[in-house]
Design an enzyme around this catalytic site. Sequence first.
Site, PDB file in Angstrom:
ATOM      1  CE1 TYR A  72      -0.623 -12.332 -10.316  1.00  0.00           C
ATOM      2  CE2 TYR A  72      -1.379 -14.170 -11.672  1.00  0.00           C
ATOM      3  CZ  TYR A  72      -0.689 -12.977 -11.537  1.00  0.00           C
ATOM      4  OH  TYR A  72      -0.055 -12.430 -12.619  1.00  0.00           O
ATOM      5  CB  SER A  73      -1.717 -19.338  -4.584  1.00  0.00           C
ATOM      6  OG  SER A  73      -2.097 -20.050  -3.429  1.00  0.00           O
TER       7      SER A  73
END
Length: 301
Positions: A72-73
Amino acid sequence: MPDKPTLAFDNICTQTIKASWLNNNGVQLDVLRLDRLHPVVSGNKWFKLQFHIARLINQYSARTVATFGGAYSNHIIATAFACRMHGLPCVGFIRGEQPQQLSHTLTQARDYGMQLYFVSRNEYRNKTLLEQAFPDYYWIPEGGYSIAGAEGAATILQHVPSPETYTHLIAAVGTGTMLAGLVMAAIPGLQITGISALKGNTGAAHSVNALLPAHLHDCFSIDHRFHFGGYAKHPPELLDYMTRCWNDYALPLDMVYTAKAFFATEQLINEHTIAPGSRVLFIHSGGLQGNLSLAPGLLPF
Ligand SMILES: *Cc1c(COP(=O)(O)O)cnc(C)c1O
């Protein structure tokens, strides 16, 4: 087709918050809306990348860019986007096994042209080994943590119309790169507070200092009380708070960083850690794309 690779610097603005907890304490609070830079690549991550990209183009004749991140960076998506913008090939080393279905973040990064490699958590811990295995890549540290990253973040304050009018500056802290940049750029006397998004990250101040020249060491403080259970943890009371901020101020916040930091700001003002009469600038560092990992309908925006 992914979004057109352009960034809307003109959309960055300051929003003055109107609320009884500000009136009652005689505090002015403005939010620097870096989230308005781009719907996906919002916020601080592009600022932290800009000097890496410039260096890459000017000194390393457009090598392949490589970096690290989770599923989810915000850093992964911003790197993918920046490379697409400049026509640079890029590779993302992603923590953990390849899932059946890619997250929104990774799907979008792949659509921007990033090649994804999934590495086990063990391999991921040994980042230097990975870097050594691919010495021809231009490696950008996880989260952009680097002096060049901090220098990039320092340019955030160029988007504030009258920075000298503020007494306090508040921003969320992950790696501490952005906070270091804000310290570099700030006018002496401005009180800078970082709100840690991680639980018990006692090394955060050290990480910030490590990016700063000695005369700026400890020209900031970090509050560790507002992690809401830990990194990326988002209990219902945090989501309720985000809903209220949207309804009351039309302020969209992300659950990992800015919601916790904004909650902290309200608390710091109410408990008079930030004294009545202060003028506070809150950095909305973006990250809204991360909310897409929530079940649909949990947030009104
Ligand atoms: C990464 C991130 C931060 C933290 O920045 P650091 O430089 O790692 O401290 C804060 N807010 C948002 C929205 C982010 O994506």
